[in-house]
Write a protein that holds these residues in place. Sequence first.
Motif, PDB file in Angstrom:
ATOM      1  N   VAL A  91      -9.922  -0.160  -5.309  1.00 57.52           N
ATOM      2  CA  VAL A  91      -9.745   1.267  -5.520  1.00 57.52           C
ATOM      3  C   VAL A  91     -10.117   1.609  -6.948  1.00 57.52           C
ATOM      4  O   VAL A  91      -9.647   0.998  -7.889  1.00 57.52           O
ATOM      5  CB  VAL A  91      -8.276   1.680  -5.260  1.00 57.52           C
TER       6      VAL A  91
ATOM      7  N   ASP B 140     -10.563   9.007  -5.973  1.00 56.96           N
ATOM      8  CA  ASP B 140     -10.017   7.763  -5.453  1.00 56.96           C
ATOM      9  C   ASP B 140     -11.092   7.136  -4.568  1.00 56.96           C
ATOM     10  O   ASP B 140     -11.384   7.621  -3.480  1.00 56.96           O
ATOM     11  CB  ASP B 140      -8.754   8.065  -4.642  1.00 56.96           C
TER      12      ASP B 140
ATOM     13  N   GLN C 237     -12.530   3.985  -2.448  1.00 56.08           N
ATOM     14  CA  GLN C 237     -12.139   2.776  -1.736  1.00 56.08           C
ATOM     15  C   GLN C 237     -13.373   2.127  -1.138  1.00 56.08           C
ATOM     16  O   GLN C 237     -14.082   2.752  -0.355  1.00 56.08           O
ATOM     17  CB  GLN C 237     -11.131   3.102  -0.632  1.00 56.08           C
TER      18      GLN C 237
ATOM     19  N   LYS D  98      -8.865  -0.953   8.911  1.00 57.28           N
ATOM     20  CA  LYS D  98      -8.199  -0.700   7.636  1.00 57.28           C
ATOM     21  C   LYS D  98      -8.980  -1.390   6.547  1.00 57.28           C
ATOM     22  O   LYS D  98      -9.196  -2.595   6.594  1.00 57.28           O
ATOM     23  CB  LYS D  98      -6.763  -1.238   7.662  1.00 57.28           C
ATOM     24  N   PRO D  99      -9.458  -0.661   5.539  1.00 57.59           N
ATOM     25  CA  PRO D  99     -10.319  -1.269   4.547  1.00 57.59           C
ATOM     26  C   PRO D  99      -9.587  -2.326   3.739  1.00 57.59           C
ATOM     27  O   PRO D  99      -8.434  -2.149   3.350  1.00 57.59           O
ATOM     28  CB  PRO D  99     -10.717  -0.095   3.638  1.00 57.59           C
ATOM     29  N   SER D 100     -10.273  -3.456   3.477  1.00 59.21           N
ATOM     30  CA  SER D 100      -9.819  -4.365   2.439  1.00 59.21           C
ATOM     31  C   SER D 100     -10.538  -3.898   1.196  1.00 59.21           C
ATOM     32  O   SER D 100     -11.723  -4.119   1.030  1.00 59.21           O
ATOM     33  CB  SER D 100     -10.192  -5.805   2.766  1.00 59.21           C
ATOM     34  N   THR D 101      -9.849  -3.192   0.340  1.00 58.02           N
ATOM     35  CA  THR D 101     -10.549  -2.345  -0.616  1.00 58.02           C
ATOM     36  C   THR D 101     -10.247  -2.666  -2.056  1.00 58.02           C
ATOM     37  O   THR D 101      -9.205  -3.213  -2.405  1.00 58.02           O
ATOM     38  CB  THR D 101     -10.165  -0.872  -0.410  1.00 58.02           C
TER      39      THR D 101
ATOM     40  N   HIS E 179     -11.605  14.382   1.921  1.00 59.51           N
ATOM     41  CA  HIS E 179     -11.768  12.967   2.250  1.00 59.51           C
ATOM     42  C   HIS E 179     -13.199  12.762   2.725  1.00 59.51           C
ATOM     43  O   HIS E 179     -13.637  13.393   3.678  1.00 59.51           O
ATOM     44  CB  HIS E 179     -10.786  12.542   3.336  1.00 59.51           C
TER      45      HIS E 179
ATOM     46  N   LEU F   8      -4.124  -4.223  -4.732  1.00 63.01           N
ATOM     47  CA  LEU F   8      -5.507  -3.802  -4.818  1.00 63.01           C
ATOM     48  C   LEU F   8      -6.065  -4.195  -6.176  1.00 63.01           C
ATOM     49  O   LEU F   8      -5.336  -4.417  -7.136  1.00 63.01           O
ATOM     50  CB  LEU F   8      -5.620  -2.281  -4.635  1.00 63.01           C
TER      51      LEU F   8
ATOM     52  N   ASN G  32     -15.076  -0.834   1.146  1.00 61.07           N
ATOM     53  CA  ASN G  32     -14.926  -1.888   2.145  1.00 61.07           C
ATOM     54  C   ASN G  32     -15.781  -3.076   1.709  1.00 61.07           C
ATOM     55  O   ASN G  32     -16.997  -2.950   1.575  1.00 61.07           O
ATOM     56  CB  ASN G  32     -15.370  -1.402   3.525  1.00 61.07           C
TER      57      ASN G  32
ATOM     58  N   ALA H 261     -17.411   2.874   2.606  1.00 64.41           N
ATOM     59  CA  ALA H 261     -16.486   3.310   1.558  1.00 64.41           C
ATOM     60  C   ALA H 261     -15.869   4.647   1.930  1.00 64.41           C
ATOM     61  O   ALA H 261     -16.320   5.328   2.852  1.00 64.41           O
ATOM     62  CB  ALA H 261     -17.223   3.431   0.215  1.00 64.41           C
ATOM     63  N   ASN H 262     -14.819   5.008   1.207  1.00 63.78           N
ATOM     64  CA  ASN H 262     -14.173   6.313   1.332  1.00 63.78           C
ATOM     65  C   ASN H 262     -13.945   6.871  -0.066  1.00 63.78           C
ATOM     66  O   ASN H 262     -13.739   6.113  -1.019  1.00 63.78           O
ATOM     67  CB  ASN H 262     -12.814   6.192   2.032  1.00 63.78           C
TER      68      ASN H 262
END
Length: 240
Positions: free
Chosen positions: A11, A129, A131, A6-9, A89, A29, A133, A107-108
Amino acid sequence: MSHKRKPSTAVVVLSAVAGALTLVLFAGLIGGLLFSDDDTELENLPAYTAVSQEGGDIVVEVDQVLTADQVEAIGVDLRSKQTRETSYHVSINCSTGGSATSDNRLANVRFGIGTLGSVRTGLDDGQFDVQMNQDRTCPASAPPAVNATGLPMPDKESWDAYIAALKEIDPAIVGTKDERTLISRGRSQCGSVKQWPDDQSKLVELTNRRFTAPDYPEGFGEAKAEKILAAVRTYICPTY
């Protein structure tokens, strides 16, 4: 490919708001900036390889850690190549540092096209969007015969011959790119060869999609893609 971390992101959502930049905060975030894809400077676009696409799920590989602006530029560039109205995505992975079961996810990016895309993502058409990492690295490729992904890595002699073969097909394929980028694209193509060894038309299509240049954003065409594919199979994964 999957990555369960789960990313610590941070945004960043990018959209046009009356021509102004607006700071927004998301619970838990770090805030980002809103601006539209029209405002995006594609000069920030880094070299990347679209490894696969299944519907709206796109997997991309890069050879360096990216900034949020660079990630967003990849999203804008990919959006310009899509025609289907749906949600998208994009998973952005480093081409090194992963394993056979886990990608090195940097990243995403999410975006939507049309009404359906907006409904599915909660984003306006033209918003991204992003995100990131945090604290990820993208180590330089080492020269073992096979790295953690299970894909072959050429030795120096094969490396040099592969680059020379690409230049002979068309100098623009190599251009000013870091040779590691071309090796990464070739190795990604080897993954496709391993998956579809007998589907020549699909492999040529994927080769044309992977090997691009500023003046050839849609690839170098079928004839040259066939030659590139042959070079990949000769110098990077001759046993596939």
